[in-house]
Motif scaffolding. Structure first.
Motif, PDB file in Angstrom:
ATOM      1  N   SER A  81       1.063  -1.231  -0.100  1.00 54.26           N
ATOM      2  CA  SER A  81       0.334   0.274  -0.131  1.00 54.26           C
ATOM      3  C   SER A  81       0.959   1.489   0.226  1.00 54.26           C
ATOM      4  O   SER A  81       1.755   1.283   0.437  1.00 54.26           O
ATOM      5  CB  SER A  81      -1.075   0.442   1.167  1.00 54.26           C
ATOM      6  N   MET A  82       0.081   2.263  -0.410  1.00 48.00           N
ATOM      7  CA  MET A  82       1.021   3.474  -0.807  1.00 48.00           C
ATOM      8  C   MET A  82       1.171   4.703   1.451  1.00 48.00           C
ATOM      9  O   MET A  82       2.670   4.613   1.134  1.00 48.00           O
ATOM     10  CB  MET A  82       0.287   5.069  -0.922  1.00 48.00           C
ATOM     11  N   ASP A  83       1.385   3.847   1.771  1.00 46.08           N
ATOM     12  CA  ASP A  83       1.901   4.674   3.281  1.00 46.08           C
ATOM     13  C   ASP A  83       2.027   3.290   4.175  1.00 46.08           C
ATOM     14  O   ASP A  83       2.972   3.945   5.320  1.00 46.08           O
ATOM     15  CB  ASP A  83      -0.026   5.064   4.288  1.00 46.08           C
ATOM     16  N   THR A 106       5.977   1.359   4.817  1.00 46.44           N
ATOM     17  CA  THR A 106       7.108   1.941   5.239  1.00 46.44           C
ATOM     18  C   THR A 106       8.121   1.392   3.882  1.00 46.44           C
ATOM     19  O   THR A 106       8.887   2.519   3.140  1.00 46.44           O
ATOM     20  CB  THR A 106       8.312   1.044   6.298  1.00 46.44           C
ATOM     21  N   SER A 146       7.814   4.386   1.302  1.00 42.98           N
ATOM     22  CA  SER A 146       8.393   5.255   1.444  1.00 42.98           C
ATOM     23  C   SER A 146       9.715   5.436   0.913  1.00 42.98           C
ATOM     24  O   SER A 146      11.302   5.696   0.651  1.00 42.98           O
ATOM     25  CB  SER A 146       8.501   5.546   3.152  1.00 42.98           C
ATOM     26  N   THR A 178      -3.863   3.660  -3.196  1.00 42.09           N
ATOM     27  CA  THR A 178      -4.859   3.872  -2.629  1.00 42.09           C
ATOM     28  C   THR A 178      -4.137   3.631  -0.865  1.00 42.09           C
ATOM     29  O   THR A 178      -2.779   2.992  -0.608  1.00 42.09           O
ATOM     30  CB  THR A 178      -5.815   3.196  -1.917  1.00 42.09           C
ATOM     31  N   PRO A 179      -4.547   4.183   0.368  1.00 47.22           N
ATOM     32  CA  PRO A 179      -3.871   3.667   1.936  1.00 47.22           C
ATOM     33  C   PRO A 179      -4.350   1.709   2.542  1.00 47.22           C
ATOM     34  O   PRO A 179      -5.823   2.017   1.521  1.00 47.22           O
ATOM     35  CB  PRO A 179      -4.365   4.762   2.628  1.00 47.22           C
ATOM     36  N   SER A 180      -3.526   1.700   3.045  1.00 46.98           N
ATOM     37  CA  SER A 180      -4.456   0.263   3.627  1.00 46.98           C
ATOM     38  C   SER A 180      -5.436   0.876   4.535  1.00 46.98           C
ATOM     39  O   SER A 180      -5.916   1.771   4.741  1.00 46.98           O
ATOM     40  CB  SER A 180      -2.989  -0.135   4.638  1.00 46.98           C
ATOM     41  N   THR A 207      -5.147   2.022   7.742  1.00 40.55           N
ATOM     42  CA  THR A 207      -4.971   3.548   8.202  1.00 40.55           C
ATOM     43  C   THR A 207      -6.486   4.336   7.525  1.00 40.55           C
ATOM     44  O   THR A 207      -7.036   5.160   7.925  1.00 40.55           O
ATOM     45  CB  THR A 207      -4.539   3.970   6.857  1.00 40.55           C
ATOM     46  N   SER A 208      -7.234   3.800   5.661  1.00 42.69           N
ATOM     47  CA  SER A 208      -8.671   4.467   5.789  1.00 42.69           C
ATOM     48  C   SER A 208      -9.915   3.703   6.267  1.00 42.69           C
ATOM     49  O   SER A 208     -10.822   4.712   6.517  1.00 42.69           O
ATOM     50  CB  SER A 208      -8.944   3.994   3.921  1.00 42.69           C
TER      51      SER A 208
END
Length: 161
Positions: A10-12, A14, A17, A52-54, A57-58
């Motif tokens: 997912s985008m958020d 580690t 990043s 999309t975020p996990s 998170t969402s």
């Protein structure tokens, strides 16, 4: 690499990043080289999609596409060796027209089924505790057949602003 990491983590995450940091560093290295060795150049950076975020998170419901296909097939009486949905993706569903004709499933009827499809149904009877209070929430905000898209646009255009 960002595509693989985005799909897997997912985008958020580690990992995303770290991949983005690495790609930014490499892009800077390439630009330094071009500045030094070429001088006059154009760089175009493209992407095929975002991520999309996990769901953690969402708070979104993680749609189970296998359960969805099974539920659609059950709802329309599709024989066990066939699928009404050839495939589903973030951009929409792709109906097998031969199977739809075989079971007399109109595109409007399929859209109506998807429009009322709930989290509880997609959970297959085993909804996680954190979603129990949302079990009757619809999975999709709206669903319509492709030939109904103009009606949707016309309706939206008449909506008070």
């Amino acid at each position: 690499m960002t595509d693989i990491v985005g799909h897997r983590y997912s985008m958020d995450a580690t990992e995303m990043s770290e991949v983005l940091t690495s790609q930014d560093e490499e892009l800077a290295r390439i630009l330094d080289y071009l500045d030094t060795e070429v001088g006059d150049y154009v760089v175009i950076v493209t992407a095929d999609h975002g991520h999309t975020p996990s769901t953690t998170t969402s708070g979104a419901w993680p749609i189970d596409p296998g359960q969805l296909r099974e539920d659609v097939d059950d709802a329309f009486g599709v024989p066990g060796d066939e699928d009404l949905l050839e495939r589903n993706s973030p951009v929409g569903f792709f109906v097998d027209p031969d199977v739809a004709a075989e079971v007399s499933a109109s595109y409007d009827a399929i859209a109506n089924f998807l429009d009322s499809y709930t989290l509880a149904e997609n959970a297959g009877g085993d909804i996680p505790a954190e979603y129990v209070n949302r079990s009757e929430q619809r999975v999709y905000e709206a669903a319509w057949p492709a030939d109904g898209f103009q009606r949707v646009l016309d309706c939206a255009a008449k909506r008070p602003k």
